[in-house]
Motif scaffolding. Structure first.
Motif, PDB file in Angstrom:
ATOM      1  N   GLY A 148       0.786  -1.274   0.104  1.00 37.48           N
ATOM      2  CA  GLY A 148       0.071   0.047   0.138  1.00 37.48           C
ATOM      3  C   GLY A 148       0.989   1.109   0.132  1.00 37.48           C
ATOM      4  O   GLY A 148       2.012   1.303  -0.369  1.00 37.48           O
ATOM      5  N   ASP A 149       0.344   2.205   0.286  1.00 35.12           N
ATOM      6  CA  ASP A 149       1.027   3.795   0.264  1.00 35.12           C
ATOM      7  C   ASP A 149       1.949   3.499   1.573  1.00 35.12           C
ATOM      8  O   ASP A 149       1.574   3.098   2.683  1.00 35.12           O
ATOM      9  CB  ASP A 149       0.202   4.917   0.514  1.00 35.12           C
ATOM     10  CG  ASP A 149      -0.655   5.052  -0.853  1.00 35.12           C
ATOM     11  OD1 ASP A 149      -0.269   4.960  -1.846  1.00 35.12           O
ATOM     12  OD2 ASP A 149      -1.880   5.317  -0.526  1.00 35.12           O
ATOM     13  N   VAL A 150       3.213   4.203   1.664  1.00 34.62           N
ATOM     14  CA  VAL A 150       3.971   4.218   2.793  1.00 34.62           C
ATOM     15  C   VAL A 150       4.817   5.518   2.469  1.00 34.62           C
ATOM     16  O   VAL A 150       5.250   5.847   1.605  1.00 34.62           O
ATOM     17  CB  VAL A 150       4.880   3.073   2.526  1.00 34.62           C
ATOM     18  CG1 VAL A 150       5.860   2.837   3.770  1.00 34.62           C
ATOM     19  CG2 VAL A 150       4.507   1.568   2.434  1.00 34.62           C
ATOM     20  N   ARG A 151       5.023   5.952   3.620  1.00 29.71           N
ATOM     21  CA  ARG A 151       5.709   7.174   3.745  1.00 29.71           C
ATOM     22  C   ARG A 151       6.970   7.214   3.907  1.00 29.71           C
ATOM     23  O   ARG A 151       7.611   6.113   4.038  1.00 29.71           O
ATOM     24  CB  ARG A 151       5.253   8.415   5.209  1.00 29.71           C
ATOM     25  CG  ARG A 151       5.636   7.504   6.373  1.00 29.71           C
ATOM     26  CD  ARG A 151       5.463   8.389   7.663  1.00 29.71           C
ATOM     27  NE  ARG A 151       5.969   7.987   8.880  1.00 29.71           N
ATOM     28  CZ  ARG A 151       7.198   7.937   9.355  1.00 29.71           C
ATOM     29  NH1 ARG A 151       7.974   8.465   8.714  1.00 29.71           N
ATOM     30  NH2 ARG A 151       7.412   7.241  10.382  1.00 29.71           N
ATOM     31  N   MET A 152       7.752   8.346   3.444  1.00 37.42           N
ATOM     32  CA  MET A 152       9.225   8.143   3.486  1.00 37.42           C
ATOM     33  C   MET A 152       9.589   8.185   4.811  1.00 37.42           C
ATOM     34  O   MET A 152       9.191   8.635   5.902  1.00 37.42           O
ATOM     35  CB  MET A 152       9.732   9.606   2.909  1.00 37.42           C
ATOM     36  CG  MET A 152      11.250   9.645   2.849  1.00 37.42           C
ATOM     37  SD  MET A 152      11.834  11.433   2.450  1.00 37.42           S
ATOM     38  CE  MET A 152      10.852  11.837   1.018  1.00 37.42           C
ATOM     39  N   GLY A 153      10.722   7.418   5.114  1.00 32.98           N
ATOM     40  CA  GLY A 153      11.367   7.143   6.515  1.00 32.98           C
ATOM     41  C   GLY A 153      10.514   6.190   7.169  1.00 32.98           C
ATOM     42  O   GLY A 153      10.955   6.240   8.492  1.00 32.98           O
ATOM     43  N   HIS A 248      14.026  -0.007   3.234  1.00 30.07           N
ATOM     44  CA  HIS A 248      15.116   0.316   2.554  1.00 30.07           C
ATOM     45  C   HIS A 248      14.732   1.085   1.318  1.00 30.07           C
ATOM     46  O   HIS A 248      15.485   2.259   0.980  1.00 30.07           O
ATOM     47  CB  HIS A 248      15.638  -0.922   1.992  1.00 30.07           C
ATOM     48  CG  HIS A 248      16.934  -0.530   1.254  1.00 30.07           C
ATOM     49  ND1 HIS A 248      18.388  -0.388   1.780  1.00 30.07           N
ATOM     50  CD2 HIS A 248      17.329  -0.394  -0.363  1.00 30.07           C
ATOM     51  CE1 HIS A 248      19.378  -0.061   0.975  1.00 30.07           C
ATOM     52  NE2 HIS A 248      18.604  -0.229  -0.245  1.00 30.07           N
ATOM     53  N   VAL A 249      13.617   0.890   0.736  1.00 31.13           N
ATOM     54  CA  VAL A 249      13.080   1.692  -0.430  1.00 31.13           C
ATOM     55  C   VAL A 249      12.562   3.017   0.133  1.00 31.13           C
ATOM     56  O   VAL A 249      12.857   4.190  -0.425  1.00 31.13           O
ATOM     57  CB  VAL A 249      11.952   1.056  -1.124  1.00 31.13           C
ATOM     58  CG1 VAL A 249      11.473   1.923  -2.221  1.00 31.13           C
ATOM     59  CG2 VAL A 249      12.605  -0.292  -1.493  1.00 31.13           C
ATOM     60  N   THR A 250      11.984   3.208   1.130  1.00 32.02           N
ATOM     61  CA  THR A 250      11.495   4.395   1.921  1.00 32.02           C
ATOM     62  C   THR A 250      12.413   5.358   2.445  1.00 32.02           C
ATOM     63  O   THR A 250      11.930   6.380   2.889  1.00 32.02           O
ATOM     64  CB  THR A 250      10.171   3.862   2.821  1.00 32.02           C
ATOM     65  OG1 THR A 250      10.668   3.554   4.091  1.00 32.02           O
ATOM     66  CG2 THR A 250       9.326   2.922   2.215  1.00 32.02           C
TER      67      THR A 250
END
Length: 338
Positions: A148-153, A248-250
């Motif tokens: 789903g949507d995931v915020r930065m950090g 790791h991506v975020t």
């Protein structure tokens, strides 16, 4: 819950809910026409999808369609993002040992990952196309998640709650094109052909206790030309779990719903060439490069060839009763006709 995308209704396919036994399905246009539409509003759409799923399993629908995996596209025929990790450090260590290089210590704490092409996935029963056998055509059997949507950090704990679905993947590699690409300091691009995903994507609860600690604890079955080639356990030796890969991506960006994160080639630590093959009592391999690496380490050169036109690949995972969880990826290697 099990979901699939049939090859009809446009480029993004038609979303269907599939029963647990993978025998029947039902389109749900009044709920969501595509899987991406469902992911975009998951919290509102998941409950009615689950009601359909429960009705399918109970036999409440008298007009459910027969489910045919050959009619499926990958669950997401195209995705906003496809990022593939290398969570099984044993695989990376073998690659480097085969060329006499040491494994940097940070590989155990910071995952490798590349961003692949996500505009042209192929169906689970579509051919593996290439223009030349000289490219070194190889399979890579993996597990992947859809987010789903995931915020930065986001932390790994926060990322865990964003995992919507799981599926299998054949991340085809063109091994003989890789060295030239990596020598430029960029890549992969040309050396990665179109990936195929399992006919069905499943919610984590379908795996029961086999989904724990962000890993799938089931053997991944790989057949080449009808013969069992590998059955490594996807939960064993997975150094970085899926929440860690997603985190790791975020680190520097937001992740959008419908992003796919791959585990990398499933690989278990084994006792060398003479103890790793199925015939020797080992768990075998999830790619040809791995057996070739054992051969290089122990005999000085690889002996097993890469895939040839006409070869067949089957990738599947079954539950404790022998039932297919995701359906099978079944592909034949063919020369591209275009």
């Amino acid at each position: 819950m099990k979901l699939a995308s049939l090859k009809r209704g446009g480029r993004d396919g038609t979303l269907v809910v599939v029963n647990r036994a993978l025998t029947h399905c039902r389109a749900v246009p009044a709920i969501a026409s595509t899987l991406q539409a469902a992911l975009d509003d998951w919290h509102a759409i998941e409950p009615p999808l689950r009601q359909v799923y429960e009705a399918l399993n109970s036999g409440a629908f008298t007009e459910a369609d027969l489910f045919d995996p050959a009619e499926c596209h990958s669950p997401l025929p195209r995705a906003y993002q496809w990022a593939d990790g290398s969570a099984y450090v044993n695989h990376v260590e073998l690659v480097r040992r085969a060329r006499g290089a040491e494994l940097p210590p940070e590989f155990w704490t910071d995952p490798l990952m590349y961003q692949g092409g996500s505009d042209s996935f192929v169906g689970p029963h579509d051919p593996i196309y290439a223009l030349s056998e000289a490219w070194g055509i190889d399979l890579e059997a993996e597990v992947a998640v859809i987010t789903g949507d995931v915020r930065m950090g986001a932390t790994p704990e926060q990322c865990a709650s964003a995992i919507r679905l799981l599926m299998l993947v054949n991340d085809v590699s063109l091994r003989n094109l890789i060295p030239a690409e990596l020598s430029k300091g960029f890549g992969f691009l040309q050396s990665k052909a179109a990936s195929a995903f399992s006919p069905v994507a499943v919610t984590p609860d379908e795996l029961g206790s086999d989904w724990r600690e962000g890993r799938v604890h089931r053997p991944l079955l790989v057949h080449l030309n009808g013969q069992l080639f590998g059955r490594p356990d996807a939960g064993t030796d997975m150094v970085f779990n899926f929440p860690q890969l997603l985190a790791h991506v975020t680190k520097t960006r937001e992740v959008q719903a419908g992003s796919i994160i791959g585990s990398g080639t499933v690989s278990n630590k084994q006792g060398g060439l003479n103890g790793s093959s199925i015939d020797s009592g080992g768990v075998g391999y999830a790619c040809l490069a791995e057996v070739r690496m054992y051969e290089t380490i122990e005999t000085g050169q690889p002996q097993t060839p890469f895939l040839k036109f006409g070869d067949t690949v089957k990738i599947e995972m079954v539950d404790h009763h022998g039932g297919s969880i995701f359906g099978a990826i079944e592909q034949r290697v063919q020369k591209y006709p275009g």
